[in-house]
Write an enzyme that holds these catalytic residues in place. Structure first.
Site, short mmCIF file in Angstrom:
data_model
loop_
_atom_site.label_atom_id
_atom_site.label_comp_id
_atom_site.label_asym_id
_atom_site.label_seq_id
_atom_site.Cartn_x
_atom_site.Cartn_y
_atom_site.Cartn_z
N HIS A 6 0.92 -1.24 0.03
CA HIS A 6 0.11 -0.09 -0.14
C HIS A 6 0.74 1.27 -0.05
O HIS A 6 0.39 2.38 0.70
CB HIS A 6 -0.87 0.00 1.25
CG HIS A 6 -1.87 -1.12 1.17
ND1 HIS A 6 -2.65 -1.37 0.05
CD2 HIS A 6 -2.59 -1.89 2.20
CE1 HIS A 6 -3.38 -2.42 0.37
NE2 HIS A 6 -3.34 -2.81 1.58
N HIS A 19 -9.54 1.33 1.38
CA HIS A 19 -9.32 0.27 2.29
C HIS A 19 -10.45 0.32 3.40
O HIS A 19 -9.97 -0.16 4.62
CB HIS A 19 -7.75 0.14 2.78
CG HIS A 19 -7.36 -1.17 3.07
ND1 HIS A 19 -7.71 -1.65 4.50
CD2 HIS A 19 -6.59 -2.23 2.68
CE1 HIS A 19 -6.99 -2.93 4.53
NE2 HIS A 19 -6.52 -3.05 3.52
N GLU A 62 -11.28 -3.94 -2.38
CA GLU A 62 -10.59 -3.19 -3.09
C GLU A 62 -10.48 -3.24 -4.54
O GLU A 62 -9.68 -4.23 -5.02
CB GLU A 62 -9.23 -3.26 -2.41
CG GLU A 62 -8.98 -3.02 -1.12
CD GLU A 62 -7.84 -3.48 -0.54
OE1 GLU A 62 -6.76 -2.70 -0.70
OE2 GLU A 62 -7.45 -4.55 -0.05
#
Length: 382
Positions: free
Chosen positions: A128, A202, A341
């Site tokens: 991420h 998220h 996601e």
């Protein structure tokens, strides 16, 4: 003529009057960072009892309130009720994630013959965006609008070399809510130098209500024919594995808990449950398509998520360990929420045959995702 004039005045008043069903956007302050900077919040609300609180730290969904089939409201998004919680327990909760959502093998990639190294924050991989990704920075609120669709746009300018990524990247995150209970998140990004981009959200969802316990009884449908299987560090192998006859087949509705612990499949062992990319398509498209349906039989709440992205990372909350509590003052444990996601495939920058993550100057990256929320009230009346 006098009658016509009076009617004209009435008509003009009707046009000028604010719509009774207009959604609203209300600015506020959520807290402060250690350096004294204020963290803005914007509450989006409609007249059907739905509201979403967006905070500037991480451009995050801090709460999402949705009525159930009986009209009882509950916050279905995991999160914290103050900044201290987000700073102490940085778990990407509700956050915008990037520059590159999901994992990069070894944190390394090559662009135009030059190698780049990003921080390793997930064992031997980058996750991420790195140790200080988009989830851990303060975004600026640049636009707030009221209905019929209420919205807030936040902006972050990531400098050249930030977390090892090339190019100055300007990112806008727009959250909007309308009276049809559609919550839309749109990410746009531009760069001044060739780079890679993969931005997603998220949010952790529990349709029974945040802190209500396990979400493993939620029923999921994912219209995907295959997944991208992973190795022991959750990096894709480069293969496309058909879901037919496996625990990853959600083409028809299935409760998550039915097979999430089935260790006869090595992929479940690697992920401690579901933490995989479902292949919805092979490239980013110019329209949105159905990515997944999620429903809670007990409350009647449900949502569909639509996006223009080719992949859907479905994570069943496997690594929540009960070491921190959220808004309900209850510990978040394994399986207490799920994450959906929409994005480009994990490690796409290092995999042949995966969608392109490259962004050039003059181009605009765009990821749009819409949560079509439902309370189940209509179904309950029938």
């Amino acid at each position: 003529m006098k009658t016509m004039t009076a009617l004209g005045v009435i008509a003009a008043m009707a046009i000028a009057a604010p719509a009774a069903d207009a959604a609203t956007a209300k600015r506020g302050t959520f807290g402060k960072l250690a350096d004294g900077r204020s963290v803005e919040s914007v509450l989006l609300a409609n007249n059907r009892g739905v509201s979403a609180n967006i905070i500037a730290y991480g451009a995050s969904i801090q709460s999402l309130v949705l009525p159930d089939r009986a009209g009882k409201k509950a916050d279905i998004a995991l999160g914290h009720d103050d900044m201290d919680g987000y700073l102490k327990y940085p778990n990407f909760i509700g956050s915008t994630v990037g520059r590159f959502a999901n994992r990069i093998d070894g944190g390394r990639f090559t662009l135009d013959g030059r190698s780049y190294q990003t921080p390793l924050n997930d064992g031997v991989n980058s996750l991420h965006g790195g140790t200080a990704g988009f989830d851990k920075v303060l975004w600026n609120v640049v636009s707030v609008k009221n209905g019929p669709t209420a919205s807030v746009t936040l902006r972050y300018v990531s400098p050249d070399g930030d977390q090892g990524y090339p190019g100055t990247l300007t990112v806008d995150a727009t959250y909007s809510l309308d009276e049809a209970n559609n919550l839309t998140i749109e990410y746009k990004a531009t760069t001044d130098k060739a780079t890679i981009v993969n931005i997603s959200n998220h949010a952790y969802w529990n349709l029974g209500g945040e802190g209500s316990g396990s979400a493993m009884d939620h029923v999921v449908t994912i219209p995907a024919q295959s997944i991208t299987p992973v190795n022991e560090t959750l990096i894709p192998t480069g293969q496309f594995r058909p879901v037919a006859g496996t625990v990853f087949d959600f083409r028809t509705p299935r409760a998550i808990g039915d097979r999430v612990r089935d260790t006869r499949d090595q992929q479940i062992v690697y992920g401690r449950g579901y933490d995989h990319n479902w292949v919805i398509g092979r490239k980013v498209i110019n329209r949105t398509q159905l990515m997944a349906r999620v429903s809670d039989p007990k409350s009647g709440r449900s949502f569909e998520i639509w996006s223009n992205q080719p992949g859907l990372q479905f994570y069943s909350g496997n690594f929540m360990d009960g070491k921190f509590a959220g808004k309900s003052k209850r510990f978040y444990r394994q399986g207490d929420a799920i994450v959906m996601e929409p994005q480009i495939f994990p490690d796409a920058v290092n995999q042949k045959g995966f969608p392109e993550a490259r962004l050039e100057p003059g181009q605009t990256y765009r990821n749009v995702m819409t949560y079509k929320l439902s309370s189940g009230a209509t179904a309950a009346k029938r």
